[in-house]
Design a protein around this motif. Structure first.
Motif, short mmCIF file in Angstrom:
data_model
loop_
_atom_site.label_atom_id
_atom_site.label_comp_id
_atom_site.label_asym_id
_atom_site.label_seq_id
_atom_site.Cartn_x
_atom_site.Cartn_y
_atom_site.Cartn_z
N UNK A 272 0.85 -1.19 0.00
CA UNK A 272 0.00 0.00 0.00
C UNK A 272 0.88 1.24 0.00
N UNK A 273 0.39 2.28 -0.59
CA UNK A 273 1.10 3.55 -0.68
C UNK A 273 0.18 4.64 -0.14
N UNK A 274 0.57 5.25 0.98
CA UNK A 274 -0.24 6.29 1.62
C UNK A 274 0.25 7.65 1.13
N UNK A 275 -0.62 8.40 0.48
CA UNK A 275 -0.20 9.68 -0.07
C UNK A 275 0.17 10.69 1.02
N UNK A 276 -0.21 10.41 2.25
CA UNK A 276 0.19 11.28 3.35
C UNK A 276 1.70 11.25 3.53
#
Length: 313
Positions: free
Chosen positions: A190-194
């Motif tokens: 997963x890649x969290x844009x935060x």
């Protein structure tokens, strides 16, 4: 050499009265750092202060979890001390490499502590500054997303990067790696844009749907394809706190960088080089000092991943 027995806290309690045993238990449970002994190894004392320092600030509200962590860290200290004894028996502490490594370690630690000291003097950003940071980075906050990413991690190899340029899918990348007998590992992440640098995220968002992008990582290449996205807005006081910490980290890095450059430039007249090691007349970074090893700012949520900017394979 006769080895003395190792005395653990359990053994200490057996020879103490109830009050003494309770005192040791309280000590292990996070009492005030008074330096009491929690164990000995061949007569060398291990204190509660040393144990807490080794734990690096770890804490848990679960007493059992805290106890397990303390025991694990204590065993690590004990094993290290045992290995140190063996190394000294073989006189490894008398070698030139040991002395050089000790000197380097001491200098690195002092340099890191000084950088942290400089960073600690940076003022905490105001709430207004934090809110302005949130407003200027919608991808991290109001428009935050959690992306599902298919990944293919390729081991370091000698394949010409130009051969990846025309490839559009992970299947094509996999076929090329297999044809060259390059090891790889498939996974889903997963890649969290935060936590992604906004400039990097803008590059990724600019790719056609399903397009593969690659991120160098510790000598390997991570090929990525976004397969899903879920909105996860980050708002309210938690967002303000996150933004405050991120801004403070940024300010600390900028402040420490400027101070390091000033220190280096002030010392330049007193820095003498052997002829073969003279730096370029116009060194990169406008004469800034080489970065010292260690964190230049207090811990805070990362505003960017460790990976380099994305590039289309």
């Amino acid at each position: 050499m006769q080895t003395k027995s190792m005395v653990l806290v359990v053994g200490l309690c057996a020879g103490l009265g109830l009050s003494g045993c309770d005192r040791v238990k309280n000590l292990m449970g996070g009492g005030k750092p008074t330096g009491q002994v929690v164990a000995t190894v061949d007569g060398q004392e291990i204190t509660a202060l040393e144990l807490r320092r080794e734990m690096g600030g770890f804490s848990s509200r679960d007493p059992e979890a805290m106890k397990r962590a303390q025991q694990q860290v204590l065993q690590r200290i004990i094993v290290r001390k045992l290995l140190v004894e063996k190394a000294k028996e073989e006189k490894l502490d008398k070698t030139p490499n040991y002395n050089l490594d000790v000197k380097r370690g001491q200098e690195s630690l002092l340099a890191e502590l000084y950088q942290r000291n400089m960073a600690s003097k940076v003022t905490v950003p105001t709430k207004a500054e934090a809110e302005a940071f949130i407003a200027s980075n919608p991808a991290m906050f109001a428009n935050r997303r959690v992306l599902v990413v298919d990944q293919l991690v390729a081991a370091p190899n000698k394949i010409d990067p130009a051969r990846f340029q025309p490839l559009k899918s992970l299947e094509e990348v996999k076929a090329l790696l297999q044809s060259e007998n390059v090891a790889f590992q498939e996974s889903v992440a997963t890649l969290d844009t935060l936590q992604v640098n906004p400039q990097l995220m803008a590059q990724i968002d600019g790719l056609p749907p399903g397009e593969v992008f690659v991120i160098p990582q510790r000598g390997s290449f991570v090929f990525n394809r976004i397969t899903g996205s879920k909105a996860a807005p980050f708002t309210g006081e938690p967002a303000v706190l996150y933004a405050t910490n991120a801004l403070r980290t940024r300010k600390a890095q900028e402040s420490v960088g400027k101070q390091m450059e000033a220190i280096y430039n002030a010392a330049k007249p007193n820095i003498k080089y052997a002829a073969a090691f003279e730096p370029p007349k116009t060194p990169p970074g406008k004469g800034a000092a080489p970065a010292a090893k260690g964190a230049a700012a207090p811990a805070a949520p990362a505003a960017a991943p460790a990976a380099a900017p994305a590039a289309k394979p």
